[in-house]
Write a protein that holds these residues in place. Structure first.
Motif: not given
Length: 326
Positions: A266-270, A292-296, A26-30
């Motif tokens: 990737s975690t934020a969107w999932r 990283k993404a900041h999620i409100l 379940n990890r990105p390819v890179l």
């Protein structure tokens, strides 16, 4: 879409191979390639080779983008077992089992593919259960026609319950009054006089976003309560005012903040993509070059009756990141 690659009869025990498979699942390819590069295991060499083969298969045969691929499935199954013997005392011998493993890697570029597959399986099980229920009912209880009985009593009028409607109307009125109350409140900018000075502690901020995202946030039927952002404040925030940068420019409403989370892209969107006002394409473009993404996460949203001007808040232009208010 999926791309596969497999290799059979690798001279590694399946039990040991599965330990390495768990590291990259379940990890990105890179990220998976970098993990395998620094994993001091025999299986890592074969998995890295097989992963390169799967990436080539995805990009060349299925026209998939390598940077959006992740490992949807990685399996290490039992292969052939060669039996050998070791001579022991008094003419006896011990059996030696040389185990082999069959490796298989499946890559995908769709984040919601697993959810869709699980949904299809559940729908199939429901259909099968309904069909079995219908057959069993038809076999055990034959259909019988009941004789009609004339009712001498007059049918009584059925009174529809209007309690849920009244409750909804009461809630809607409360929301309207609260939004009007907040709209009439006067707030001003809180700024530091010097660069090194700490901003005064306040729990209200203003952010900039597109008018389309704000409309989705205020529409309760869409169930959208997440805004992705690049920066978030240091202070503990309770209210967030929304300045719309498109269409009718102005402060169009606000929402009470539930919490702020900072996660990898990737975690934020999932985790929050389904409740976000953005699409996946807009998300990738917005966070290009960021890690990283900041999620409100909004608790309750209030839309103003008409957009308010920035001059009402003692501001000349909309906030580039966020702006403290008091």
């Amino acid at each position: 879409m999926q791309a596969k690659a497999s290799q059979q009869n690798i001279h590694v025990s399946p039990r040991k191979a599965k330990l390495v498979c768990d590291l990259i699942r379940n990890r990105p390819v890179l990220e998976a390639l970098s993990i395998l590069e620094f994993t001091n295991k025999k299986t890592a060499f074969f998995l890295k080779k097989l992963l390169h083969q799967a990436i080539a298969n995805a990009t060349n045969n299925h026209a998939m983008q390598a940077d959006k691929l992740y490992i949807y499935e990685v399996v290490a199954n039992q292969g052939q077992t060669l039996k050998r013997t070791m001579p022991r005392a008094k003419g006896s011998a011990d059996l030696i089992r040389k185990r082999h493993t069959n490796l298989r890697i499946v890559l995908s570029d769709d984040v919601n593919e697993r959810k869709n597959e699980i949904k299809k399986i559940k729908d199939r099980i429901k259909k099968r259960a309904l069909n079995n229920k219908g057959h069993s009912k038809g076999a055990s209880k034959p259909a019988t026609v009941k004789p009609k009985v004339e009712n001498k009593k007059k049918p009584t009028a059925v009174v529809k319950k209007e309690e849920p409607k009244k409750e909804k109307e009461v809630v809607a009125k409360k929301v309207k009054t609260e939004s009007l109350k907040r709209e009439q409140q006067t707030l001003k900018v809180v700024e530091a006089k010097n660069k090194n000075e700490v901003v005064e502690q306040t729990s209200i901020i203003m952010i900039s976003t597109k008018h389309e995202y704000a409309d989705q946030l205020f529409d309760e039927s869409l169930n959208k309560n997440v805004l992705f952002y690049k920066v978030t404040p240091v202070n503990k925030v309770e209210r967030v005012l929304i300045y719309a940068t498109t269409k009718n420019k102005g402060v169009v409403g606000e929402f009470d903040l539930n919490k702020i989370e900072i996660l990898a892209l990737s975690t934020a969107w999932r985790k929050y993509g389904s409740n976000s006002c953005m699409t996946k394409k807009e998300f990738d473009e917005y966070f290009a070059g960021h890690d990283k993404a900041h999620i409100l996460i909004a608790k309750e949203a209030f839309e103003y009756s008409k957009p308010k001007k920035l001059s009402d808040y003692n501001m000349d232009k909309g906030p580039s990141g966020f702006q403290y208010l008091k």
